[in-house]
Design a protein around this motif. Structure first.
Motif, PDB file in Angstrom:
ATOM      1  N   LEU A  17      -5.552   5.237   0.090  1.00  0.00           N
ATOM      2  CA  LEU A  17      -4.502   4.224  -0.003  1.00  0.00           C
ATOM      3  C   LEU A  17      -4.567   3.579  -1.381  1.00  0.00           C
ATOM      4  O   LEU A  17      -5.649   3.319  -1.905  1.00  0.00           O
TER       5      LEU A  17
ATOM      6  N   GLU B 253       0.831  -1.200   0.000  1.00  0.00           N
ATOM      7  CA  GLU B 253       0.000   0.000   0.000  1.00  0.00           C
ATOM      8  C   GLU B 253       0.871   1.258   0.000  1.00  0.00           C
ATOM      9  O   GLU B 253       1.895   1.314   0.683  1.00  0.00           O
ATOM     10  N   THR B 254       0.435   2.241  -0.780  1.00  0.00           N
ATOM     11  CA  THR B 254       1.120   3.524  -0.798  1.00  0.00           C
ATOM     12  C   THR B 254       0.114   4.633  -0.499  1.00  0.00           C
ATOM     13  O   THR B 254      -1.092   4.433  -0.612  1.00  0.00           O
ATOM     14  N   ARG B 255       0.654   5.781  -0.116  1.00  0.00           N
ATOM     15  CA  ARG B 255      -0.169   6.958   0.148  1.00  0.00           C
ATOM     16  C   ARG B 255       0.441   8.144  -0.575  1.00  0.00           C
ATOM     17  O   ARG B 255       1.636   8.166  -0.849  1.00  0.00           O
TER      18      ARG B 255
ATOM     19  N   ARG C 251      -2.841   0.414  -3.949  1.00  0.00           N
ATOM     20  CA  ARG C 251      -2.067  -0.851  -3.965  1.00  0.00           C
ATOM     21  C   ARG C 251      -1.224  -0.880  -5.221  1.00  0.00           C
ATOM     22  O   ARG C 251      -1.708  -0.581  -6.303  1.00  0.00           O
TER      23      ARG C 251
END
Length: 85
Positions: free
Chosen positions: A82, A2-4, A84
């Motif tokens: 979030l 997961e990235t933000r 993916r």
């Protein structure tokens, strides 16, 4: 993974730390979406915004390292979205 998306706002009050700051930004360059820097000559400071798309721990690590540099202040704002990879 997961990235933000986040933005690190940086105020550089000490030109002596700019080289170390640029080295950190280069090290994390794969996560940087964009960068905007504005010199405020009247006060002798620089204002920099860094937009990132990275894992939470990567953003926190970079923000912490920047904040530990002498003469540099940093604050981070995170999006609630979030993604993916």
């Amino acid at each position: 993974m997961e990235t933000r998306v986040a933005v690190i706002s940086i105020i550089v009050e000490s030109p002596e730390s700019v080289e170390k700051l640029n080295a950190l930004l280069h090290e994390y360059g794969d996560y940087i979406i964009g960068r905007m820097g504005i010199p405020y000559r009247k006060l002798g400071i620089s204002i920099i915004s860094i937009a990132l798309d990275a894992p939470q721990d990567t953003i926190s690590a970079l923000s912490g390292k920047i904040g530990n540099l002498s003469g540099i202040r940093a604050k981070t704002a995170y999006s609630g979205v979030l993604a993916r990879e």
